[in-house]
Design an enzyme around this catalytic site. Structure first.
Site, PDB file in Angstrom:
ATOM      1  N   GLU A   1       0.936  -0.779  -0.451  1.00 21.28           N
ATOM      2  CA  GLU A   1       0.061   0.407  -0.069  1.00 21.28           C
ATOM      3  C   GLU A   1       1.015   1.103  -0.055  1.00 21.28           C
ATOM      4  O   GLU A   1       0.440   2.320   0.272  1.00 21.28           O
ATOM      5  CB  GLU A   1      -1.030   0.158   1.491  1.00 21.28           C
ATOM      6  CG  GLU A   1      -1.715  -1.203   1.280  1.00 21.28           C
ATOM      7  CD  GLU A   1      -3.271  -1.074   1.832  1.00 21.28           C
ATOM      8  OE1 GLU A   1      -3.107   0.145   3.357  1.00 21.28           O
ATOM      9  OE2 GLU A   1      -3.766  -1.913   2.565  1.00 21.28           O
TER      10      GLU A   1
ATOM     11  N   THR B   1       0.205   1.375  10.692  1.00 20.47           N
ATOM     12  CA  THR B   1       0.438   1.315   9.289  1.00 20.47           C
ATOM     13  C   THR B   1       0.190   2.365   7.822  1.00 20.47           C
ATOM     14  O   THR B   1       1.068   2.341   6.978  1.00 20.47           O
ATOM     15  CB  THR B   1      -1.106   0.589   8.621  1.00 20.47           C
ATOM     16  OG1 THR B   1      -2.310   1.682   8.861  1.00 20.47           O
ATOM     17  CG2 THR B   1      -1.225  -1.145   9.278  1.00 20.47           C
TER      18      THR B   1
ATOM     19  N   ALA C   1      -8.421   1.281  16.320  1.00 19.70           N
ATOM     20  CA  ALA C   1      -9.839   0.753  17.105  1.00 19.70           C
ATOM     21  C   ALA C   1     -11.465  -0.621  16.702  1.00 19.70           C
ATOM     22  O   ALA C   1     -11.953  -0.477  17.636  1.00 19.70           O
ATOM     23  CB  ALA C   1     -10.637   2.285  16.620  1.00 19.70           C
ATOM     24  N   GLU C   2     -10.394  -1.594  16.089  1.00 19.16           N
ATOM     25  CA  GLU C   2     -11.724  -2.736  15.447  1.00 19.16           C
ATOM     26  C   GLU C   2     -10.846  -3.271  17.299  1.00 19.16           C
ATOM     27  O   GLU C   2     -12.413  -3.882  17.957  1.00 19.16           O
ATOM     28  CB  GLU C   2     -10.925  -3.037  14.258  1.00 19.16           C
ATOM     29  CG  GLU C   2     -12.075  -3.126  13.490  1.00 19.16           C
ATOM     30  CD  GLU C   2     -11.788  -1.299  13.033  1.00 19.16           C
ATOM     31  OE1 GLU C   2     -10.681  -1.131  12.818  1.00 19.16           O
ATOM     32  OE2 GLU C   2     -12.613  -0.639  12.630  1.00 19.16           O
TER      33      GLU C   2
ATOM     34  N   ASP D   1     -18.150   2.798  11.457  1.00 22.62           N
ATOM     35  CA  ASP D   1     -16.560   2.481  11.382  1.00 22.62           C
ATOM     36  C   ASP D   1     -16.565   3.312   9.987  1.00 22.62           C
ATOM     37  O   ASP D   1     -15.912   3.324   9.715  1.00 22.62           O
ATOM     38  CB  ASP D   1     -16.449   0.881  10.680  1.00 22.62           C
ATOM     39  CG  ASP D   1     -15.519   1.093  10.661  1.00 22.62           C
ATOM     40  OD1 ASP D   1     -14.298   1.712  11.092  1.00 22.62           O
ATOM     41  OD2 ASP D   1     -15.091  -0.172   9.638  1.00 22.62           O
TER      42      ASP D   1
ATOM     43  N   LYS E   1     -14.548   8.231   4.676  1.00 27.72           N
ATOM     44  CA  LYS E   1     -15.637   6.694   4.369  1.00 27.72           C
ATOM     45  C   LYS E   1     -17.111   7.515   4.745  1.00 27.72           C
ATOM     46  O   LYS E   1     -17.730   6.646   3.324  1.00 27.72           O
ATOM     47  CB  LYS E   1     -15.591   5.845   5.812  1.00 27.72           C
ATOM     48  CG  LYS E   1     -14.386   5.241   5.304  1.00 27.72           C
ATOM     49  CD  LYS E   1     -14.520   3.713   6.763  1.00 27.72           C
ATOM     50  CE  LYS E   1     -13.011   3.057   6.896  1.00 27.72           C
ATOM     51  NZ  LYS E   1     -13.337   1.890   7.854  1.00 27.72           N
TER      52      LYS E   1
ATOM     53  N   ASN F   1     -11.321   4.733   0.892  1.00 25.26           N
ATOM     54  CA  ASN F   1     -11.002   4.550   2.223  1.00 25.26           C
ATOM     55  C   ASN F   1      -9.784   4.685   2.259  1.00 25.26           C
ATOM     56  O   ASN F   1      -9.051   6.287   2.243  1.00 25.26           O
ATOM     57  CB  ASN F   1     -10.822   2.928   2.065  1.00 25.26           C
ATOM     58  CG  ASN F   1     -10.800   1.710   3.511  1.00 25.26           C
ATOM     59  OD1 ASN F   1      -9.342   2.455   3.969  1.00 25.26           O
ATOM     60  ND2 ASN F   1     -11.663   1.078   3.877  1.00 25.26           N
ATOM     61  N   TRP F   2      -8.010   3.792   2.339  1.00 24.65           N
ATOM     62  CA  TRP F   2      -6.984   4.644   2.345  1.00 24.65           C
ATOM     63  C   TRP F   2      -6.310   4.825   1.246  1.00 24.65           C
ATOM     64  O   TRP F   2      -5.572   5.847   0.955  1.00 24.65           O
ATOM     65  CB  TRP F   2      -6.124   3.440   3.236  1.00 24.65           C
ATOM     66  CG  TRP F   2      -5.522   2.452   2.006  1.00 24.65           C
ATOM     67  CD1 TRP F   2      -6.537   1.285   2.664  1.00 24.65           C
ATOM     68  CD2 TRP F   2      -4.828   1.824   0.975  1.00 24.65           C
ATOM     69  NE1 TRP F   2      -5.688   0.415   1.196  1.00 24.65           N
ATOM     70  CE2 TRP F   2      -5.162   1.038   0.343  1.00 24.65           C
ATOM     71  CE3 TRP F   2      -3.875   2.885   0.669  1.00 24.65           C
ATOM     72  CZ2 TRP F   2      -4.150   0.564  -1.136  1.00 24.65           C
ATOM     73  CZ3 TRP F   2      -3.271   2.462  -0.521  1.00 24.65           C
ATOM     74  CH2 TRP F   2      -3.271   1.215  -1.108  1.00 24.65           C
TER      75      TRP F   2
HETATM   76 CA    CA Z   1     -12.130   0.714  11.037  1.00 27.25          CA
END
Ligand code: CA
Length: 604
Positions: free
Chosen positions: A89, A185, A202-203, A324, A351, A412-413
């Site tokens: 990534e 990450t 956070a998950e 989320d 998101k 997303n990322w």
């Molecule tokens: Ca998350």
């Protein structure tokens, strides 16, 4: 004509001296990346000095040797197989003819762009135990360069300063509590001599924070928690005391989430630094803060004074997040004319599917409109700055069916790019739908998945949806979004989800790496597909462009080891390294390059 032997020998000797001379020059010409260089990175297209190319994180390059008229001649000039595991990534950086990239876990490599050889590699040797803490792959998104050092954050939360010449560790600090389920990450950034780094987790319901370390010594300069702690103890700062009033119950016993795992931008003129924070932990607000509340500073855009880490302002995109919906996606700064006035903008496509345009000095909302098809909210109330949620999207007593987007988000990322010439933001996204169901038997336990959502599957979205419609069978897209009108200028749809990032150039080009292993060039103004190449890999990271010895190149990391779904190494049952076929590679493109990966691979 044949040269006499003596002359021949002399010529060979001279070329040998020249060759070693030029190699020595390439190796010695290492200039430190200074604050001044970082400040002028936007206007100097030759290098790629920081994650988003410049402090504003535009991912726009003024280079235009490769343009819409000649991009058809683009081909591979180098292909280098990394020995990575898992997916890539990272956005590589380029300085003094060296490319600095990362692969899984935060392994760093320095690659000589002239010789095509790896100069050094640094492996943080992340333990198998720590690899298991990654919610979403053992990935890494890149390094920071500053004053002769390369800064990287490993998956296990260690921040390292490496000597840019050798890859040797100068200093190293553990930025996260090692016994808790934090990971990193994201790429660090260096702002005014401080290395800024956030975290993920956070998950697992950890308590998010962003830290600043002295770039020379590794000493902690400041830390800002995105979630308030135990209110019976002193708050770290008045902002968290205020934030605690937006929480109920005993959230601090879990942590609360809010991990800022990606976006960091900086405005040197205003001397403000911007960070995006993550989702709530557990996801379901009812489990986290049972009496309701906005739960500051979850899913927020946070502006800081970089010297002190004090909060200048905040804007919460998703109050009381239960889905989320992180706001840690890329933050991009630009000065743009709106209604005849040049405004200092901050833009984000988080998101939750709304494209936010804020005044970056005051934090005041200028506009917010859906850039993808969503069902969770009707729109954003411009008076309050709050989303207008649809009925039934929360699930305090049961199930919320057909919520768009799902936890993957509309964006997303994967990095987006801002083109000041077209005035468009190019956003890679996707449409997803999920059913969120409460888990009445949920019990928080440190070191486990603590989302508190027991059942999430893709379903049909529940109307009414707002935002650009989904193309049938094509959930992925690249949209060219006009922030002044909050309207889509052009759009490309893809069958694939989670396509990679983009770069825009002054050559009227946008390059996009797609999940099915292609690099594609579109015209920036109209979105016409001008060129593409299939690279035989799955998953693409994010392209960059640079100039070396007078020639413009495009580079991108891509691929995923074939049998490495999780990318774990070293433990029982962990799969071995796989370099065959779709294995992770560095691809470099230039005008007149080769048309196949095979032809461009290094000859053994
Ligand atoms: Ca998350």
């Amino acid at each position: 004509m044949r040269y006499p032997n003596i002359l021949n020998c002399l010529l060979v000797a001279i070329s040998a001296v020249l060759a070693s001379g030029s190699r020595a020059t390439a190796q010695q010409k290492r200039t430190p990346v200074t604050d001044a260089a970082l400040r002028k990175a936007a206007s100097d297209g030759k290098e790629w000095l920081s994650y988003g190319r410049d402090y504003s994180e535009t991912r726009f390059s003024p280079l235009k040797q490769i343009d819409a008229t000649n991009v058809q001649q683009l081909g591979l000039t180098k292909v280098w197989p990394t020995d990575a595991l898992g997916a890539l990534e990272a956005t590589p950086l380029v300085h003094d003819g060296i490319l600095y990239g990362t692969v899984s876990y935060g392994i760093v490599f320095a690659f000589d762009l002239r010789t095509g050889e790896r100069i050094w590699q640094y492996d943080p040797q992340v333990s198998y135990e720590n690899q298991q803490k990654a919610c979403c792959g053992v990935v890494n998104r890149g390094v920071a360069l500053y004053q002769g050092r390369v800064y990287v954050a490993a998956l296990d939360g260690r921040l390292s300063a490496l000597d840019a010449k050798t890859g040797k560790v100068d200093w190293q600090v553990q930025t996260t509590p090692p016994d808790d389920w934090y990971t990193i990450t994201g790429a660090p950034r260096v702002i005014k001599g401080k290395v800024i780094i956030g975290n993920g987790g956070a998950e697992y319901a950890v308590r998010g924070f962003v830290s600043a370390y002295d770039a020379n010594t590794g000493k902690l300069a400041w830390r800002f928690y995105t979630v308030p702690g135990d209110p019976s103890k002193p708050f770290e700062n008045p902002e968290l005391e205020m934030a605690a009033k937006t929480w109920t119950g005993e959230w601090w016993k879990m942590g609360g989430g809010g991990t800022p795992w990606d976006a960091i931008a900086y405005d040197p003129e205003a001397d403000l630094m911007y960070v995006g924070s993550g989702n709530g932990g557990p996801w379901d607000r009812n489990l986290r803060s049972p009496g309701g509340g906005d739960n500051l500073f979850l899913s927020s855009i946070l502006a800081f004074h970089p010297d002190t880490g004090r909060l200048a302002w905040y804007y919460q995109t998703t109050p009381g997040d239960s889905w989320d919906y992180t706001a840690t996606q890329q933050i991009t700064l630009a000065d743009v004319r709106i209604n005849g006035t040049t405004r200092k903008l901050l833009m984000q496509a988080p998101k939750n599917g709304f494209f936010y345009v804020l005044d970056r000095i005051t934090g005041k909302l200028i506009s917010a409109e859906p850039y993808g098809s969503i069902t969770w909210a009707k729109g954003v109330d411009m008076k309050t700055g709050r989303p207008v949620e649809n009925e039934g999207v929360r699930y305090p007593k049961g199930t919320a069916i057909g919520v768009s987007p799902g936890p993957g988000g509309v964006h997303n990322w994967d990095p987006m790019a801002w083109d000041p010439l077209t005035g468009l933001m190019y956003i890679p996204g996707q449409i997803s739908t999920a059913t969120y169901a409460q888990r009445p038997d949920f019990a928080y336990k440190k070191g486990q998945w603590n989302s508190g959502v027991g059942f999430v599957t893709a379903t049909q979205p529940s109307p009414p949806a707002v935002g650009p419609a989904v193309a049938t069978g094509q959930p992925g897209f690249l949209t060219a979004w006009d922030p002044t009108t909050q309207k889509e200028r052009w759009r490309v749809n893809y069958k694939t989800l989670y396509n990679g990032g983009v770069v825009a150039t002054a050559g009227n080009l946008v390059f996009h790496g797609t999940a099915d292993g292609k690099l594609i060039a579109y015209s920036a103004d109209k979105g016409e597909k001008l060129w593409e190449m299939s690279l035989g890999v799955r998953n693409m990271a994010s392209p960059i462009t640079y100039e070396l010895d007078g020639k413009q190149y495009i580079a991108i990391l891509g691929g995923r080891a074939a049998n490495m779904a999780a990318g774990l190494r070293g433990g029982a049952g962990a799969a071995g390294k796989d370099q065959s076929g779709p294995g992770p590679k560095l691809f470099i493109f230039g005008l007149g390059g080769k048309n196949s990966v095979e032809d461009a691979l290094p000859k053994q």
